[in-house]
Write an enzyme that holds these catalytic residues in place. Structure first.
Site, PDB file in Angstrom:
ATOM      1  NE  ARG A 103      -3.912   0.438   1.754  1.00  0.00           N
ATOM      2  CZ  ARG A 103      -5.137   0.390   2.260  1.00  0.00           C
ATOM      3  NH1 ARG A 103      -5.421   1.035   3.384  1.00  0.00           N
ATOM      4  NH2 ARG A 103      -6.090  -0.299   1.664  1.00  0.00           N
ATOM      5  CG  HIS A 119      -8.180  -0.113  -3.238  1.00  0.00           C
ATOM      6  ND1 HIS A 119      -7.405  -1.212  -2.921  1.00  0.00           N
ATOM      7  CD2 HIS A 119      -8.847   0.204  -2.098  1.00  0.00           C
ATOM      8  CE1 HIS A 119      -7.603  -1.528  -1.647  1.00  0.00           C
ATOM      9  NE2 HIS A 119      -8.471  -0.690  -1.127  1.00  0.00           N
ATOM     10  CD  GLN A 147     -12.760  -2.136  -1.490  1.00  0.00           C
ATOM     11  OE1 GLN A 147     -12.019  -2.097  -0.523  1.00  0.00           O
ATOM     12  NE2 GLN A 147     -13.994  -2.617  -1.414  1.00  0.00           N
ATOM     13  CG  ASP A 181     -13.740   5.871  -1.205  1.00  0.00           C
ATOM     14  OD1 ASP A 181     -13.780   5.794   0.039  1.00  0.00           O
ATOM     15  OD2 ASP A 181     -12.682   5.708  -1.860  1.00  0.00           O
ATOM     16  CB  CYS A 238     -14.079   0.757  -0.550  1.00  0.00           C
ATOM     17  SG  CYS A 238     -13.566   2.467  -0.326  1.00  0.00           S
ATOM     18  NE  ARG A 289     -10.360  -5.769  -0.212  1.00  0.00           N
ATOM     19  CZ  ARG A 289      -9.562  -4.787   0.208  1.00  0.00           C
ATOM     20  NH1 ARG A 289     -10.090  -3.748   0.836  1.00  0.00           N
ATOM     21  NH2 ARG A 289      -8.253  -4.801  -0.017  1.00  0.00           N
TER      22      ARG A 289
END
Ligand code: CP
Ligand code: NVA
Length: 299
Positions: free
Chosen positions: A102, A129, A132, A219, A258, A286
């Protein structure tokens, strides 16, 4: 050997095959079936930014597959003191079987992947991402029964999650409409690449985007690394809240986020707690999606 730096590093067939495997692994987990397919394999997880879901789901995924996961904070590594990314990538490749990262800047993971001889997985960058979005596709498939022709309305910032969703949805024959303030459109290079696969509608008015939507997705208005712009963004995005008025336009739409969410900003408490909200199924998925990704990448 394959990296997932962008979601489009996978073909549409590969995405569908990851989803199928994730569904199988989800069923097996419910039945208490755990096969040790990654015994003696190690995943390094390098975090330059905080995480709850990505960190825990990847770590549990490796444990349940019989392997190991190392949580490595950027500042605890020599990376934090300026060791070159290209050196770290080559050293890590000698110890572990895959690296999940990340990072603040997408260029960091691109550079790492260039020098790594083991698979590199993007666990979020400022541009994308992908993991995700694989979990999100799994959730949409479960809730809507299919992916083709499903319409997603993205409301708010054209950010990293939005960019990966645009690529994946156009690759898979889904419809996508974005509603964002001027200047907060998705990345222009991503839009250019997505045009090769399908069409992306961009509106200013969220009501236009949610018409006939099967999925309403939002988001945060200020992503990690954009904290300094928070106050400015709160004002600019105030008409982009996913609230009861907006959600009621599309009767059957599920609501996705998310997470982490800022209730009262991009989404109301009422909507996130409503029956239309699938945010915790998304979060659970996930885990199943990460397992499928790891099995496909680590041989
Ligand atoms: N959605 C997501 O990636 O959450 P974390 O930041 O908690 O990993
Ligand atoms: N867009 C958000 C996603 C967090 C999982 C961020 O980058 O902070």
């Amino acid at each position: 050997m394959k990296h997932i730096v962008s979601i489009s590093d996978l073909s549409s067939e590969e995405i569908l095959s990851i989803l199928e495997l994730a569904e199988k692994l989800k069923k097996e987990r419910k039945m208490g079936i755990f096969k040790e397919q990654l015994k003696n394999k190690t995943l390094a997880m390098i975090f330059e930014l905080p995480s709850t879901r990505t960190r825990v789901s990847f770590e549990v995924a490796m444990l349940e597959l019989g392997g190991n996961a190392l949580y490595l904070n950027w500042n605890d590594l020599q990376l934090g003191r300026g060791e070159p990314i290209k050196d770290t990538a080559r050293v890590m490749s000698r110890y572990v079987h895959a690296v999940m990262m990340r990072v603040r800047k997408h260029e960091t993971i691109e550079e790492f992947a260039k020098f790594s001889s083991v698979p590199v997985i993007n666990g979020l960058s400022n541009l994308e991402h992908p993991c995700q979005v694989i979990a999100d596709l799994l959730t949409i498939k479960e809730k809507k029964g299919e992916l083709r022709r499903v319409k997603i309305a993205w409301i708010g910032d054209g950010n990293n999650v939005c960019n990966s969703l645009i690529l994946a949805s156009t690759m898979l024959g889904m419809k996508i409409a974005i509603a964002c303030p001027e200047g907060f459109e998705p990345n222009s290079e991503i839009l250019r690449r997505a045009k090769k696969f399908g069409h992306v509608d961009i509106f200013r008015d969220p009501k236009e985007a949610v018409k006939d939507a099967d999925v309403i997705y939002t988001d945060v208005w200020a992503s990690m690394g954009q904290e300094a712009e928070r106050e400015k963004r709160l004002k600019l995005f105030r008409n982009y809240q996913v609230n009861e008025d907006l959600v009621s336009i599309s009767r059957d739409a599920i609501v996705m986020h998310c997470l982490p969410a800022h209730r009262g900003e991009e989404i109301t408490d009422e909507v996130i707690e409503s029956e239309k909200s699938v945010v915790f199924d998304q979060a659970e998925n996930r885990l199943h999606a990460q397992k499928a990704i790891l099995l496909k990448l680590i041989s």
